[in-house]
Design a protein around this motif. Structure first.
Motif, PDB file in Angstrom:
ATOM      1  N   UNK A  52     -48.001  -8.297  40.805  1.00 62.10           N
ATOM      2  CA  UNK A  52     -48.100  -7.221  39.788  1.00 62.10           C
ATOM      3  C   UNK A  52     -47.797  -7.913  38.527  1.00 62.10           C
ATOM      4  N   UNK A  53     -48.286  -7.400  37.392  1.00 62.44           N
ATOM      5  CA  UNK A  53     -48.029  -7.537  35.970  1.00 62.44           C
ATOM      6  C   UNK A  53     -46.548  -8.033  35.632  1.00 62.44           C
ATOM      7  N   UNK A  54     -46.220  -8.629  34.601  1.00 62.96           N
ATOM      8  CA  UNK A  54     -44.872  -9.007  34.356  1.00 62.96           C
ATOM      9  C   UNK A  54     -44.394  -8.235  33.118  1.00 62.96           C
ATOM     10  N   UNK A  55     -43.175  -8.069  32.760  1.00 64.27           N
ATOM     11  CA  UNK A  55     -42.599  -7.647  31.568  1.00 64.27           C
ATOM     12  C   UNK A  55     -41.745  -8.679  31.110  1.00 64.27           C
ATOM     13  N   UNK A  56     -42.171  -9.422  29.874  1.00 66.43           N
ATOM     14  CA  UNK A  56     -41.480 -10.537  29.245  1.00 66.43           C
ATOM     15  C   UNK A  56     -40.898 -10.293  27.958  1.00 66.43           C
ATOM     16  N   UNK A  57     -39.695 -11.250  27.735  1.00 63.14           N
ATOM     17  CA  UNK A  57     -39.220 -10.922  26.337  1.00 63.14           C
ATOM     18  C   UNK A  57     -38.479 -12.509  26.152  1.00 63.14           C
ATOM     19  N   UNK A  58     -37.929 -12.400  24.736  1.00 64.36           N
ATOM     20  CA  UNK A  58     -37.378 -13.555  24.408  1.00 64.36           C
ATOM     21  C   UNK A  58     -35.824 -13.082  23.852  1.00 64.36           C
ATOM     22  N   UNK A  59     -35.074 -14.184  23.967  1.00 69.48           N
ATOM     23  CA  UNK A  59     -33.606 -13.867  23.425  1.00 69.48           C
ATOM     24  C   UNK A  59     -33.317 -15.170  22.521  1.00 69.48           C
ATOM     25  N   UNK A  60     -32.737 -14.957  21.399  1.00 70.51           N
ATOM     26  CA  UNK A  60     -32.022 -15.733  20.584  1.00 70.51           C
ATOM     27  C   UNK A  60     -30.708 -15.756  20.904  1.00 70.51           C
ATOM     28  N   UNK A  61     -29.699 -16.700  21.284  1.00 71.26           N
ATOM     29  CA  UNK A  61     -28.218 -16.599  21.529  1.00 71.26           C
ATOM     30  C   UNK A  61     -27.697 -17.715  20.835  1.00 71.26           C
ATOM     31  N   UNK A  62     -26.393 -17.693  20.365  1.00 65.88           N
ATOM     32  CA  UNK A  62     -25.422 -18.505  20.059  1.00 65.88           C
ATOM     33  C   UNK A  62     -24.456 -18.588  20.970  1.00 65.88           C
ATOM     34  N   UNK A  63     -24.225 -20.137  21.292  1.00 68.57           N
ATOM     35  CA  UNK A  63     -23.325 -20.281  22.662  1.00 68.57           C
ATOM     36  C   UNK A  63     -22.218 -21.316  22.404  1.00 68.57           C
ATOM     37  N   UNK A  64     -21.416 -21.318  23.095  1.00 70.39           N
ATOM     38  CA  UNK A  64     -20.079 -22.400  23.149  1.00 70.39           C
ATOM     39  C   UNK A  64     -20.529 -23.107  24.408  1.00 70.39           C
ATOM     40  N   UNK A  65     -21.235 -22.538  25.292  1.00 68.47           N
ATOM     41  CA  UNK A  65     -21.570 -23.315  26.386  1.00 68.47           C
ATOM     42  C   UNK A  65     -22.455 -24.593  26.399  1.00 68.47           C
ATOM     43  N   UNK A  66     -22.316 -25.621  27.352  1.00 67.99           N
ATOM     44  CA  UNK A  66     -23.093 -26.834  27.263  1.00 67.99           C
ATOM     45  C   UNK A  66     -24.436 -26.295  27.856  1.00 67.99           C
ATOM     46  N   UNK A  67     -25.542 -27.047  27.774  1.00 64.55           N
ATOM     47  CA  UNK A  67     -26.868 -26.761  28.384  1.00 64.55           C
ATOM     48  C   UNK A  67     -26.720 -26.207  29.696  1.00 64.55           C
ATOM     49  N   UNK A  68     -26.048 -26.894  30.701  1.00 63.38           N
ATOM     50  CA  UNK A  68     -25.941 -26.724  32.140  1.00 63.38           C
ATOM     51  C   UNK A  68     -25.117 -25.337  32.442  1.00 63.38           C
ATOM     52  N   UNK A  69     -24.039 -25.261  31.748  1.00 61.68           N
ATOM     53  CA  UNK A  69     -23.240 -23.890  31.920  1.00 61.68           C
ATOM     54  C   UNK A  69     -24.029 -22.920  31.328  1.00 61.68           C
ATOM     55  N   UNK A  70     -24.922 -22.932  30.540  1.00 58.39           N
ATOM     56  CA  UNK A  70     -25.786 -21.754  30.088  1.00 58.39           C
ATOM     57  C   UNK A  70     -26.909 -21.595  31.034  1.00 58.39           C
ATOM     58  N   UNK A  71     -27.448 -22.728  31.536  1.00 58.02           N
ATOM     59  CA  UNK A  71     -28.225 -22.388  32.924  1.00 58.02           C
ATOM     60  C   UNK A  71     -27.508 -21.676  33.885  1.00 58.02           C
ATOM     61  N   UNK A  72     -26.288 -22.213  34.220  1.00 58.09           N
ATOM     62  CA  UNK A  72     -25.408 -21.380  35.221  1.00 58.09           C
ATOM     63  C   UNK A  72     -25.050 -20.098  35.126  1.00 58.09           C
ATOM     64  N   UNK A  73     -24.792 -19.603  33.786  1.00 61.20           N
ATOM     65  CA  UNK A  73     -24.615 -18.445  33.468  1.00 61.20           C
ATOM     66  C   UNK A  73     -25.989 -17.297  33.552  1.00 61.20           C
ATOM     67  N   UNK A  74     -27.140 -18.051  33.137  1.00 60.08           N
ATOM     68  CA  UNK A  74     -28.340 -17.493  33.404  1.00 60.08           C
ATOM     69  C   UNK A  74     -28.701 -17.033  35.143  1.00 60.08           C
ATOM     70  N   UNK A  75     -28.272 -18.300  35.970  1.00 60.91           N
ATOM     71  CA  UNK A  75     -28.668 -17.951  37.166  1.00 60.91           C
ATOM     72  C   UNK A  75     -27.714 -16.992  37.772  1.00 60.91           C
ATOM     73  N   UNK A  76     -26.424 -16.914  37.359  1.00 59.37           N
ATOM     74  CA  UNK A  76     -25.401 -15.801  37.699  1.00 59.37           C
ATOM     75  C   UNK A  76     -25.915 -14.441  37.253  1.00 59.37           C
TER      76      UNK A  76
END
Length: 157
Positions: free
Chosen positions: A52-76
């Motif tokens: 099926x077709x997708x719905x896509x979007x983008x977000x800008x964030x400010x974060x105090x997380x490291x790159x890997x911790x940000x990835x972990x937050x996304x996966x969570x």
């Protein structure tokens, strides 16, 4: 706080609700503050096109997380919304990718920054261009990268 950009996509179930829930989940995560959100874009499937077709979007964030911790937050957030990884480029209830993290360059088994395909995918760049047209990734702006790509079938919702 560090500026980062995320890409979101969904093509199973109530896509609009899934993207909204992902944004809410990210915004509720300690160390992440959502600063910009693109419109939602209806996009054709990419890679494995028998879906099926997708719905896509983008977000800008400010974060105090490291790159890997940000990835972990996304996966969570993905897991909480029911994401199960079954096949590469296949259907998904939600997908959250870290597209860029300030000027960080990371390349390991878990994370590549900037995202290895960000400059090759119009379905990522169209929403990203809405919120960060002058963001430089790989030596060119988002708009410059987008100018080289076919945007057929990508429509704002």
């Amino acid at each position: 706080m560090t500026r980062a950009y995320l890409g979101l996509g969904s093509n199973i179930g109530d896509k609009t609700a899934r993207l909204a829930a992902a944004v809410e989940g990210l915004a509720a995560t300690p160390g992440i503050r959502v600063t910009a959100r693109s419109s939602d874009y209806r996009t054709p499937p990419w890679g494995d096109t028998d879906q099926d077709w997708f719905l896509n979007a983008a977000l800008g964030v400010e974060t105090s997380l490291t790159p890997h911790d940000l990835l972990d937050a996304c996966l969570t957030v993905e897991r909480r919304l029911g994401r199960v990884r079954e096949r590469r480029w296949g259907p998904r209830v939600i997908d959250i990718d870290v597209l860029s993290y300030a000027d960080a360059e990371v390349s390991d088994a878990r994370l590549v920054l900037p995202h290895r395909y960000v400059r090759e995918r119009a379905f990522v760049l169209v929403p990203l261009a809405e919120i960060a047209p002058d963001l430089v990734i790989g030596g060119e702006t988002v708009l410059q990268a987008l100018d080289r790509l076919d945007r057929s079938g990508i429509e704002p919702v």
